[in-house]
Every structure is written in C-alpha cells, then in structure tokens.
Design a protein around this motif. Structure first.
Motif, PDB file in Angstrom:
ATOM      1  N   ASN A 106       0.731   5.643  -5.682  1.00  6.09           N
ATOM      2  CA  ASN A 106      -0.141   4.671  -6.475  1.00  6.09           C
ATOM      3  C   ASN A 106      -0.715   3.383  -5.476  1.00  6.09           C
ATOM      4  OD1 ASN A 106      -0.952   2.960  -8.320  1.00  6.09           O
ATOM      5  ND2 ASN A 106       1.064   2.175  -9.188  1.00  6.09           N
ATOM      6  N   TYR A 107      -1.774   3.834  -4.712  1.00  4.77           N
ATOM      7  CA  TYR A 107      -2.392   2.786  -3.897  1.00  4.77           C
ATOM      8  C   TYR A 107      -2.969   1.557  -4.408  1.00  4.77           C
ATOM      9  CZ  TYR A 107      -1.452   7.037  -1.062  1.00  4.77           C
ATOM     10  OH  TYR A 107      -0.784   8.273  -0.396  1.00  4.77           O
ATOM     11  N   ASP A 108      -3.371   1.570  -5.610  1.00  2.00           N
ATOM     12  CA  ASP A 108      -4.106   0.653  -6.302  1.00  2.00           C
ATOM     13  C   ASP A 108      -3.254  -0.638  -6.278  1.00  2.00           C
ATOM     14  OD1 ASP A 108      -6.099   2.370  -6.876  1.00  2.00           O
ATOM     15  OD2 ASP A 108      -5.221   2.895  -8.940  1.00  2.00           O
ATOM     16  N   ILE A 109      -2.098  -0.834  -6.305  1.00  2.00           N
ATOM     17  CA  ILE A 109      -1.291  -1.933  -6.247  1.00  2.00           C
ATOM     18  C   ILE A 109      -1.394  -2.669  -4.861  1.00  2.00           C
ATOM     19  CG2 ILE A 109       0.092  -1.391  -8.253  1.00  2.00           C
ATOM     20  CD1 ILE A 109       2.720  -1.139  -6.353  1.00  2.00           C
ATOM     21  N   ILE A 110      -1.587  -1.836  -3.946  1.00  2.00           N
ATOM     22  CA  ILE A 110      -1.736  -2.407  -2.432  1.00  2.00           C
ATOM     23  C   ILE A 110      -2.849  -3.191  -2.339  1.00  2.00           C
ATOM     24  CG2 ILE A 110      -1.493  -1.576   0.038  1.00  2.00           C
ATOM     25  CD1 ILE A 110       0.106   0.570  -0.980  1.00  2.00           C
TER      26      ILE A 110
END
Length: 185
Positions: free
Chosen positions: A40-44
């Motif tokens: 889930n790279y979107d929260i980085i």
C-alpha cells in the motif's frame, strides 16, 4: 499483499524482528513499514520515499536492495528522476549548433577586432587632421606677421621709386585681403 511485501515480511520474520524492532533500526514509522509489507504505497509521502524505505527495510533484514529493485521493478513505483532520465535518454539531443550559425559565431570576434582597429585609425586620423589644420592657421598668421615686420625693417627714402612701388603693392595686398574676407563670408 504484493510479492515484494511478502518477501520483506518473510525476511523480517526470519531475523525474528518485530515491526517495533524494525522501526527502531530504520527510524521509519511503523505504519509505513506495514504499508510496505502490504504493498500500500499510497500512504507513503512520495515515490522517492517508497524506494528509500524499501532500501532501508531490505538492508535492515539482510536483503540486497539493488537485487530487489531489479526483481520487483514492476511493483516498485518509479521516482520522478527515473522517469525524466528515461525520457531524456530516448530523446535525440542536439549538442552542436547548425553549421552556418557556428561559422558566424566563430568569425564574430575577428570581425569585432577589425572594426575596432578601423575605428581607432579613424579617430587618430581625425585628431591629426585637426592638429594640422590648427597648425596651418597658426603658421599663416605667423607668416603674415613676419611679412609685416620685414616691411617695417627696411626704410626706403621718400624720393625713391621703390617707395611708390611698395605703397602700390601694399594697397593691392590690402585690397586682395578684403576681397578674400568677403568671399569667405
């Protein structure tokens, strides 16, 4: 979960590290470590941080980060720098100027030097002409004075015929000077 996330989690568990231990070792917040494992790279915060966190995570659990980037290239987002470098490498860059433009630029300094020399020569010529003109005026005035003085040096007797000739020639000279002055005006 992505394949990369599964591999990172397995490596962490093999080292018997909890997420808290990994957070202490990498200084990466626990929520970001969890996001990496889940893919889930979107929260980085950004693509650069995704790559940097994966690299730190991999090194902390004993994996080769460069090898992971190669193997899971499709799962890891590209950074802006990577996108730009790929676009640039695909572009045909023009490094040299067109031939006519480069020839003109090549000759420009020579042309400027020649023009500068011509200007300097013209200025020197003008100064010399001005000085010569001034000297001519001064020498004409001096010669007129010397003629007048030479006439007064010699005395001619009153009854001499030369006196009459001198008087006549002086009168003619005076008339000529007056005419010249009128013509100049």
């Amino acid at each position: 979960m992505t394949e990369l996330g599964i591999r990172l989690k397995e490596a962490r568990e093999e080292k018997a590290m909890s997420l808290d231990d990994l957070q202490a070792a990498t200084k990466i917040q626990k929520r970001y470590l969890t996001a990496l494992e889940e893919g889930n790279y979107d929260i980085i915060p950004g693509k650069f941080y995704v790559r940097a966190f994966i690299k730190q995570y991999a090194e902390a659990v004993g994996l080769d980060a460069d090898q992971l980037f190669e193997e899971y290239k499709k799962d890891i987002p590209n950074t802006y720098h990577d996108d730009v470098s790929e676009k640039i490498s695909g572009m045909n860059m023009q490094k040299e100027m067109p031939k006519p433009a480069s020839k003109a630029l090549e000759l420009l300094p020579t042309i400027l030097v020649i023009l500068g020399v011509i200007v300097v020569i013209a200025i020197v010529y003008a100064i010399i002409q001005f000085a010569n003109h001034k000297n001519d005026d001064n020498s004409n005035a001096a010669s007129e004075k010397s003629i007048t003085k030479s006439e007064s040096k010699y005395e001619i007797p009153k009854d001499s015929t030369l006196k009459e000739n001198q008087t006549n020639s002086s009168a003619k000279e005076t008339d000529n000077k007056k005419r010249n002055e009128r013509q100049r005006r």
